[in-house]
Design an enzyme around this catalytic site. Structure first.
Site, PDB file in Angstrom:
ATOM      1  N   LYS A 213      -5.269   5.342  -7.647  1.00 35.89           N
ATOM      2  CA  LYS A 213      -5.060   6.788  -7.811  1.00 35.89           C
ATOM      3  C   LYS A 213      -4.980   7.156  -9.297  1.00 35.89           C
ATOM      4  O   LYS A 213      -5.555   8.149  -9.723  1.00 35.89           O
ATOM      5  CB  LYS A 213      -3.774   7.215  -7.094  1.00 35.89           C
TER       6      LYS A 213
ATOM      7  N   LEU B  23       0.885  -1.168   0.000  1.00 37.23           N
ATOM      8  CA  LEU B  23       0.000   0.000   0.000  1.00 37.23           C
ATOM      9  C   LEU B  23       0.922   1.217   0.000  1.00 37.23           C
ATOM     10  O   LEU B  23       2.004   1.184   0.608  1.00 37.23           O
ATOM     11  CB  LEU B  23      -0.875   0.013   1.259  1.00 37.23           C
ATOM     12  N   ASP B  24       0.482   2.296  -0.638  1.00 35.89           N
ATOM     13  CA  ASP B  24       1.289   3.524  -0.643  1.00 35.89           C
ATOM     14  C   ASP B  24       1.459   4.028   0.783  1.00 35.89           C
ATOM     15  O   ASP B  24       0.658   3.699   1.670  1.00 35.89           O
ATOM     16  CB  ASP B  24       0.595   4.618  -1.475  1.00 35.89           C
ATOM     17  N   LYS B  25       2.447   4.890   0.958  1.00 29.39           N
ATOM     18  CA  LYS B  25       2.731   5.423   2.297  1.00 29.39           C
ATOM     19  C   LYS B  25       1.501   6.105   2.903  1.00 29.39           C
ATOM     20  O   LYS B  25       1.227   5.990   4.095  1.00 29.39           O
ATOM     21  CB  LYS B  25       3.900   6.406   2.170  1.00 29.39           C
TER      22      LYS B  25
ATOM     23  N   HIS C 146       0.249   2.337  -7.913  1.00 28.55           N
ATOM     24  CA  HIS C 146      -0.661   3.488  -7.727  1.00 28.55           C
ATOM     25  C   HIS C 146      -1.957   3.328  -8.534  1.00 28.55           C
ATOM     26  O   HIS C 146      -2.495   4.321  -9.045  1.00 28.55           O
ATOM     27  CB  HIS C 146      -0.006   4.790  -8.183  1.00 28.55           C
TER      28      HIS C 146
END
Ligand code: URA
Length: 237
Positions: free
Chosen positions: A190, A104-106, A187
């Site tokens: 997004k 998962l992204d930060k 990503h």
């Protein structure tokens, strides 16, 4: 099948440290085959019917933890500059070689599976398996039924990436959504929602295949998978 000490088997679940496991046995809270265990150095196979306080415990060799990832941590095992999700675990689990199954992204929160079972991670993440991943996203702008239709057809992103058909459920009059992907490109959520003119302002993963985030877990909290959750996941292998 090789046998192992009872305290080691209990600790291998990730629920107790070796010392906690030893204390459980000494307090008479552990039974094997309906007989109270007397010593922590009794030896059993990992398939032995072990219970703690009367509840069956699965002592198979791998650890499976569900983490509610908070913002600000990397989905990695280590990083020179930024704390990682493994920093949330106690020392005895950090030493086991656990890793996040999928990234998962930060700034993304939500469900992350931490395990040392490489085969399971591969089955969950393999692009060929198309395991559903469901996210809640809040967006800047408004999503509409036209966006639902476009995602259902399979978006092609401006950089040429052809996405598999994805599910989009509109929430809060299009200012939020539940989006279901069957793949996991960099990503991806997004990029897809940005391509529809609705950049993501908050993203949370709700589920991966049969595993759903336990909403009782606050961001930063984790727990071992239940036997039912584990059985459902291992059926993917
Ligand atoms: N898609 C994203 O854009 N970010 C994540 O963290 C996960 C899926």
């Amino acid at each position: 099948m090789p046998q192992q000490r009872l305290d080691k088997l209990l600790a291998s679940t990730g629920r107790w440290s070796r010392k906690e496991a030893r204390d459980l046995v000494r307090q008479g809270r552990v039974s094997v085959q309906n007989r109270t265990a007397l010593r922590e150095d009794e030896k059993y196979e990992d398939s032995a019917p072990i219970s703690v306080d009367g509840a069956p415990v699965d002592c198979s060799p791998f650890v499976y933890l569900m983490l509610h990832k908070p913002q600000g941590l990397l989905s990695a095992t280590r990083d020179k500059n930024t704390p990682t999700v493994l920093d949330l675990l106690p020392e005895h689990l950090r030493r086991r070689g656990l890793f996040p199954a999928g990234r998962l992204d930060k700034d993304t929160t939500g469900l992350l599976l931490l395990t040392d079972d490489g085969d399971l991670a591969h089955a969950l993440l393999s692009p060929k398996r198309h395991v559903d991943k469901v996210y809640f996203a809040r967006v800047d702008g408004r999503l509409t039924p036209a966006d639902q239709e476009a995602l259902a057809q399979g978006l092609v992103l401006p950089d040429g990436l052809a996405c598999l058909p994805a599910g989009l459920e509109l929430l809060e009059e299009g200012r939020a959504c539940r989006i279901t992907l069957r793949e996991g490109k960099y990503h991806q959520v997004k990029r897809m929602l940005e391509a529809r003119g609705a950049p993501v302002t908050a993203l949370k993963r709700l589920s991966m295949g049969p595993l759903a985030l336990d909403e009782a877990l606050e961001p930063g909290q984790w727990r071992a998978l239940s036997l039912e959750e584990k059985t459902a996941l291992l059926a993917l292998k």
